[in-house]
Structures are given as structure tokens and as C-alpha cells.
Design an enzyme around this catalytic site. Structure first.
Site, PDB file in Angstrom:
ATOM      1  N   CYS A  76       0.836  -1.205   0.000  1.00 40.31           N
ATOM      2  CA  CYS A  76       0.000   0.000   0.000  1.00 40.31           C
ATOM      3  C   CYS A  76       0.865   1.247   0.000  1.00 40.31           C
ATOM      4  O   CYS A  76       2.071   1.180   0.242  1.00 40.31           O
ATOM      5  CB  CYS A  76      -0.965   0.016   1.189  1.00 40.31           C
ATOM      6  SG  CYS A  76      -0.191  -0.159   2.805  1.00 40.31           S
TER       7      CYS A  76
ATOM      8  N   HIS B  35      -8.888   4.251   4.909  1.00 36.59           N
ATOM      9  CA  HIS B  35      -8.363   5.281   5.808  1.00 36.59           C
ATOM     10  C   HIS B  35      -9.363   6.402   6.042  1.00 36.59           C
ATOM     11  O   HIS B  35      -9.082   7.349   6.771  1.00 36.59           O
ATOM     12  CB  HIS B  35      -7.051   5.839   5.257  1.00 36.59           C
ATOM     13  CG  HIS B  35      -6.005   4.784   5.104  1.00 36.59           C
ATOM     14  ND1 HIS B  35      -5.772   4.143   3.908  1.00 36.59           N
ATOM     15  CD2 HIS B  35      -5.174   4.211   6.009  1.00 36.59           C
ATOM     16  CE1 HIS B  35      -4.827   3.235   4.088  1.00 36.59           C
ATOM     17  NE2 HIS B  35      -4.455   3.255   5.344  1.00 36.59           N
TER      18      HIS B  35
END
Length: 762
Positions: free
Chosen positions: A647, A698
Site C-alpha cells: 500500500c 483510511h
């Protein structure tokens, strides 16, 4: 020739993470905006006062932030995407850009150069009003002067680095947008200069990796700025590597001084100075204390550095400083008395590094003999660490020396393995899964705290973990996921957990550093030789598998990520430490496989971020990083499927490296980067298993089925459906249950719709 101490930046989070707690209280609406502002001011002033008391001459102002310094700069310059235009207050806009909201997608987040800190990526779009929207550095400078009598050093992210980090424009547009930044930077610097700032630090870390043409372009930018603010004292600050390729150009920039990294760019920067000198009219700011690691300085090496510099140059002034901002180190080591004496003595956190700067200044000013006692103490601490049993394990050294070429390769090539795996696993087309972790609720954290404090027994804690695991196995079954995970409720952190169970690691009680926003991590310390001790994940994974007929993945953190997310011993090459970790993980993977686990995920989210900043150094890093992963995973049977996850990365640079890992399936963050990796796959092919993340974990926002389906649809244009997986961007540890369940339901619905379409078109 004057001698000064300076700091480039100080940890924001506070000694007891007061900064984090204040932010999260505001987001949870437990405090109002005024309480947030008041508390943040108190924290900031306390940080300035600490630096003053440590004897720092040039104290940084403007490194403090409510979230991220790059986001601060974007807001200050008017880089506010139009999707946030319906917000009216500064904080609403600011936090929506950082975190998103129910109806607004957050700005992208990625790693700050090759560190473990994340910044919010500035977004350019046509029609932006690029201007000085808010002179925040001026406000903070005047506040420090008024409240504490500190004449600080404003710290500003430079225009060239800022725009290079931004996205949303074509390369043809870059010069035009860069020109538009001149006016706001001139206004910013003019106002700071008029307010009395005696020195202004402009950070341009991007300078360590620019081409000759880019460096000339940057020089013209600074010539235009200096023409408008000729009397401001600007220190142009570089860090994280040397500027050797562009040194001769850099020293002609129209600035008062230049800051160089003599830790991570030591060899190249010394070579440049020896060969080309340094302007006598400029100040040289010498980054001689490591701002990215936690070890005490080697004072003999530091003073030898100064002797070398003095033999070749006579700058106007010397500034002694860390190699970069101390943002990357914990605040203070004084609470870590539980560590072994030799390790404790070898450490220097942010406050200790400030003390080292003043000690070095004293040694340079009064002579090295004046600090002979301190130098002897330092030498003794280094020798105690070097000769410790932890750093001299014969079993680890023998295992490393015994490695053979076949230890790094799977028996069969991918296509043959994947067919065998599909026969064994019987998964549907476009299988769905998650990345590994599920929400660490207040109850989970509180129960773990009770267990660690001895308030509940091991049996009670294990029973609780089993209950959580079973609950989430049932959630996953009900949602309809194809490959399940146990949820990682026993883990605080994906690196710390493994470090606690491997030889060679040590752990702090309060060694927190900022990762992104209010998220803090407590990196382990790789102190000695790394070795396998006993099973680390087998019990929890086997228990989860016993609860369901569906496949449960084993979940490990990969060797490169453990390395890059730890504070690493500095007496061995990083490659050698990584091989030690890989050998230890190889034992664990074999134990999982022998216990019946048929899919094992070895996460490497930090593989890209560990790459050197200079392209000429990439091949060497990629070679040993890839070999470390293969060393950890290559001993399993062909029928066992190896997954990995990455990521926050610019993957276009490492597509070949991703292939070389030889993982059967890789999952990659895609949604928050607005599909950049999909574009990368349009330029190349990737014929192995791959899952491109379909939603940003997120942000608290729950994306719709339609949004996720769109990403799946785009992905299938560049990916082979036979090898395509559907998953979120990253683990779900930081999200709430009420956010996770509907999001995963939407993801499974999107997968079903995509399967139907593929079958219809078949």
C-alpha cells in the site's frame, strides 16, 4: 566564523501522545474547536520550550501541525480541491481533505520520501486560486516570540518540492504552475522577514534526486524569489541523501546558506565538498546527527567529519543540526529503563539528540578535550553493544552462511502452481477477501491492556480473543466473503507483534512516532541477531480455520516491512538484517503449512518505500528485498498459495520487482491513489494473481456498491479475470464495525455483479 546549533523539526505527538489524544477527542466531538486550538497551542509552546532549554540556537517554527505539514502548505497556498468547496470553516476543509467525510473522498495519502511518515498529496486542478491564503508560519513565529521570547526559525516546505509532490497536472503544465507559486512564496517570506525572522529554513528534500535540467529550473525559481526578497536569510535545506549530482549548481543558488545531510548522504556530500569547495559567503548547515534512527551518535566520527570539512572549506558560519526533522524519532528515552543497560545507554531519542548537538558544539568551541569524559562514555556504550551476546549468535550466522541458490525459488512456475492451487482451493471467479485485520474496538484494546497489566489471566485473554475471532468469522461468512481471515485481534501492530516473538528485537514503552494524522506507531528496535523462537501465529490461525469450512489465510508481516518499519541496528548492512528476518519467517510459514493452512499472506506494504531516493541505487535494493521475500516464502509446496499486500506506493517504478517476488497473489492499494496503478497496468502486463483495492479504508466513509464496481470494471480492462481478486485497500483495524460491515457487503455485491457480467459476456 560563528558556530550555532539548530533543529530541523521536533516530534509533534508529545511525550504522552497529548497531540494525538487532543485530535481524536475533537474528531469524536468530545471537545470543541476552541478547546482544540487552545490545547494545541499549549502543546506547541511546550515543544518550543523544551528545545530552548536544551540549548538549541535556531528553534524550528512551523513544523508543528494539526495533521500534516504538506497539507498545511497546500491549504496555505490555496490548493483546495473543488469537492470541498461547500465547507466554510478552515478546520472543516482541512480535516475533510485529510480524512474525507461521509460525502467527500479524502485526498490521497502516501509516504514521505523513503520514511515511514505519510503526507497528504496536494491536488492541482484547473481554476485553483493559487495565493497566500493563510500565513501560518508568521502566526506561529509571532506567537513564539510573544509567549516565550523565542526568536525562532520558520520552517517552510519549498515550492519545488511541494509541486513535485502534488498531483493533478501534466508535465507540460509544471513550469506554469511553478511560476504561479512565486508570488505567494514572496509574500510569505516578505512578511516573515519584516516580522524579524533572522533565518528562514526552506525544505527542498526533492533536490537530492533531481535531474540537471530540473535543478536549473529550480535555480531560476529561487532567483525570481530572491529578487523580490533580497535581504531575507534563507537556508535551503536538503536531507535523506546527498546532492552530489547537482552540488555545483546548488551552491550557486541565491540563498544565505545550504543544509546538507552528512548521515544518509555523507559519502556523496563530503566528496562534493572536497572536490568543489563551498562558498565562503554562505552558511553551511551540517546534518551530523541521525534524525531517522534512535542510536547515540558516534562522536569520534562526528568530530572527524568536522576535521575533514575544516580542511577543505571556510564557510561564513557553521550550523550543527540533525540530518533531518526529528519527527521520525520518539520524544524521550527516559522512561525506557526496562531495557537492558547496554541498549538503554546506546539510545538517543529526540531530546537526547538535541543534547548531543549542544555537546558537539561545546567540543568544537572549547576543544574535544573539554568533553573527554562524555566521549569516553559514548565509546564504552558503543563497545558494550558491539560485543553483546545478542549481536554474536553463531546459529544465525551459520544459517546465513549455509544458504544456497535453490533456497530462493519455488519448485514450479506460477501458471502451473496456480492451477494446482485452484484445484485444491475451489474458489469462485473474482474471489473476495480482506487484507487481514478487523476493528480493534475499545473493548479489544481495553482487554489487552488488562491482560498486560496482569488484571486478567492468560486463559481469560485467550478466551476473549477466541470469541472475537469467532464473531468475525461469522460476520465474514454472513457477508459472503470467499477467503477469510482471523482478524488479528491478538496483535497491537503488524511489526511489533512479530518482533515480540523473535530473538533480536527490543521494545520501548513510550517510543511512539507519528505515522499519519493521529495514527502513531511504536517501532521495534532490531538490536541483535534475529532468530525464530517458537510458533507466532499458528494457534490463532488454526483455531479460526476450525470454525469454518471456508479457507482462512495465515497472516504474516514480510521481512522487508519488518526491517523498514523498525529502528534497525547500524552495525550491519540492511540486507543482512533482512535475510535474518526472512530465515526466521521461513520457519513460521513452514509451521503454518504443516498445520493445514493453505493460503499464507506475507505482507510487504513497505517494500517500495524502502527504496533509495536515487535511481542509480534502486537495483541493489530491489535485488536483496526481492530475495528476502523469496527466502521467506519459497519452501512451501506448490499447492500452498502465497499472497502479499502493498500500500501507499508509487508502484510504476517496481512492477518488475513485484513480478520477481513470485507471490501467487498480490493485493495493492488502488482507490485512494485514484486508480494510478490501473494506469500503470495499461502500460504493462501482470499475469499473476492480483487484487486492486476497491475502497479506501483510511476514511470513515462507506463507499457504495457502484463505486466499488466501477473500480472492478476498470481493473478488469487491464487484468486477467482468471487471476483477479477483490479486496479493500488495506487492513480494517482502524475502522469501526458499523463502517466495516456495510462496506464489505457492498464489496461482495460488486463482486457478484462483476461475475454475472463476465459470465454473460463469456
Amino acid at each position: 566564523m560563528a558556530l550555532h546549533t539548530s533543529n530541523l523539526g521536533y516530534p509533534r505527538i508529545g511525550l504522552q501522545r497529548e497531540w494525538k489524544k487532543t485530535l481524536e477527542a475533537f474528531w469524536a466531538q468530545k471537545i470543541d474547536e476552541q478547546q482544540l486550538i487552545t490545547t494545541m497551542k499549549e502543546i506547541h509552546l511546550e515543544h518550543l520550550n523544551v528545545q530552548k532549554e536544551k540549548g538549541i540556537d535556531f528553534i524550528p517554527i512551523g513544523d508543528f501541525t494539526y495533521y500534516d505539514h504538506v497539507l498545511d502548505t497546500a491549504y496555505m497556498l490555496g490548493f483546495i480541491p473543488s469537492r470541498f468547496s461547500n465547507f466554510t470553516s478552515y478546520l472543516d476543509i482541512y480535516f475533510a481533505m485529510a480524512r474525507g467525510s461521509k460525502d467527500h473522498v479524502a485526498s490521497e495519502m502516501t509516504k514521505w520520501f523513503n520514511t515511514n511518515y505519510h503526507y497528504i498529496v496536494p491536488e492541482y486542478e484547473e481554476g485553483l486560486n493559487i495565493s497566500l491564503k493563510d500565513n501560518r508560519p508568521l502566526r506561529l513565529y509571532e506567537e513564539a516570540k510573544r509567549e516565550l521570547g523565542i526568536d525562532g526559525k520558520p520552517v517552510i516546505l519549498g515550492p519545488y518540492t511541494f509541486l513535485k509532490l502534488a498531483k493533478g497536472y501534466t508535465q507540460d503544465q509544471f513550469p506554469t504552475i511553478l511560476h504561479k507559486l512565486i508570488a505567494p512564496y514572496v509574500q510569505l517570506l516578505t512578511e516573515l522577514h519584516k516580522a524579524g525572522a533572522r533565518l528562514i529554513q526552506i525544505d527542498e528534500p526533492i533536490f537530492v534526486s533531481l535531474t540537471k535540467e530540473e535543478m536549473i529550473e529550480a535555480k531560476k525559481l529561487y532567483e525570481a524569489i530572491q529578487k523580490e526578497v533580497p535581504s531575507a536569510n534563507l537556508i535551503l535545506q536538503t536531507y535523506f541523501d546527498s546532492v552530489e549530482e547537482n552540488y555545483t549548481e546548488l551552491i550557486t543558488f541565491p540563498v544565505s546558506g545550504i543544509g546538507l545531510d552528512f548521515v544518509h548522504g555523507k559519502e556523496g556530500n563530503i566528496k562534493s565538498i572536497v572536490e568543489h569547495g563551498f562558498p565562503a559567503e554562505k552558511t553551511l548547515a551540517i546534518g551530523c546527527i541521525d534524525g531517522r534512527n534512535i542510536w547515540r551518535a558516534n562522536l569520534d566520527e562526528v568530530f572527524a567529519l568536522f576535521e575533514t570539512l575544516k580542511a577543505h572549506i571556510e564557510p561564513k558560519d557553521w550550523i550543527i543540526q540533525p540530518s533531518c526533522s526529528l519527527l521520525h524519532t520518539p520524544v524521550d528515552k527516559t522512561e525506557e529503563t526496562h531495557l537492558s543497560p547496554e541498549l538503554f545507554d546506546a539510545l538517543a531519542f529526540a531530546n537526547q539528540k538535541l543534547e548531543e548537538l549542544t555537546l558537539i558544539k561545546r567540543g568544537l568551541s572549547e576543544g574535544v578535550n573539554s568533553i573527554e569524559i562524555e566521549i569516553t562514555t559514548y565509546r564504552n556504550s558503543h563497545e558494550a553493544v558491539r560485543s553483546s551476546a545478542a549481536r554474536n549468535r553463531k546459529d544465525v550466522q551459520t544459517a546465513r552462511a549455509s544458504l544456497k541458490e535453490e533456497d530462493f525459488s519455488r519448485p514450479l512456475p506460477f501458471e502451473q502452481r496456480y492451477d494446482l492451487q485452484q484445484k485444491a482451493l475451489q474458489l469462485p471467479l473474482l474471489p473476495t477477501t480482506t487484507i487481514g485485520s478487523f476493528p480493534q474496538t475499545p473493548e479489544v484494546r481495553q482487554t489487552r491492556k488488562q491482560w498486560r497489566n496482569g488484571e486478567i489471566t492468560n486463559e481469560q485473554y485467550e478466551h476473549f480473543i477466541e470469541q472475537e475471532t469467532e464473531k468475525w468469522i461469522r460476520h465474514q461468512e454472513n457477508i459472503g466473503l470467499d477467503v477469510l481471515v482471523h482478524g488479528e485481534f491478538e496483535r497491537t501492530d503488524m511489526v511489533e507483534y512479530f518482533g515480540e516473538r523473535l530473538a533480536g528485537f527490543s521494545f520501548t514503552k513510550n517510543g511512539w512516532v507519528q505515522s499519519y494524522g493521529s495514527r502513531c506507531v511504536k517501532p521495534p528496535i532490531i538490536f541483535g541477531d534475529v532468530a525464530f523462537i517458537s510458533d507466532m501465529t499458528v494457534k490463532e490461525t488454526v483455531y479460526a480455520q476450525s470454525l469454518t469450512n471456508k479457507v482462512v489465510k495465515g497472516m504474516l508481516t514480510g521481512p522487508v516491512t519488518i526491517l523498514n518499519w523498525s529502528f534497525v541496528r547500524n552495525d550491519l548492512p540492511r540486507k543482512e538484517v533482512c535475510y535474518q528476518i526472512a530465515l526466521a519467517l521461513r520457519h513460521e510459514i513452514e509451521r503454518l503449512e504443516s498445520s493445514g493452512i493453505r493460503i499464507i499472506q506475507v505482507d510487504e506494504p513497505a517494500l517500495r518505500e524502502g527504496m533509495p531516493l536515487k535511481e542509480k541505487d534502486w537495483d541493489s535494493y530491489i535485488e536483496w528485498a526481492v530475495q528476502s521475500f523469496r527466502l521467506a516464502t519459497a519452501s512451501v509446496a506448490n499447492e500452498t498459495q502465497i499472497h502479499t499486500h502493498m500500500c501507499y506506493s508509487n508502484f510504476e517504478d517496481i512492477v518488475d520487482a513485484i513480478r520477481a517476488l513470485d507471490a501467487d497473489v498480490i493485493s495493492i492499494e488502488t482507490s485512494r491513489s485514484h486508480g494510478e496503478f490501473i494506469h500503470t497496468l495499461e502500460q504493462t502486463t501482470y499475469e499473476k494473481g492480483i487484487g486492486l483495492g476497491v475502497y479506501d479504508i483510511h476514511s470513515p466513509r462507506v463507499p457504495s456498491k457502484e463505486e466499488m464496481y466501477t473500480i472492478v470494471e476498470q481493473s478488469l480492462k487491464v487484468c486477467n479475470p482468471k487471476y483477479f481478486w477483490i479486496n479493500p485497500d488495506c487492513g480494517l483495524k482502524t475502522r469501526r464495525t458499523e463502517e466495516v460491515l456495510p462496506a464489505l457487503e457492498h464489496m461482495v455485491e460488486a463482486a457478484k455483479e462483476a461475475r454475472t457480467l463476465l459470465k454473460t459476456n463469456a
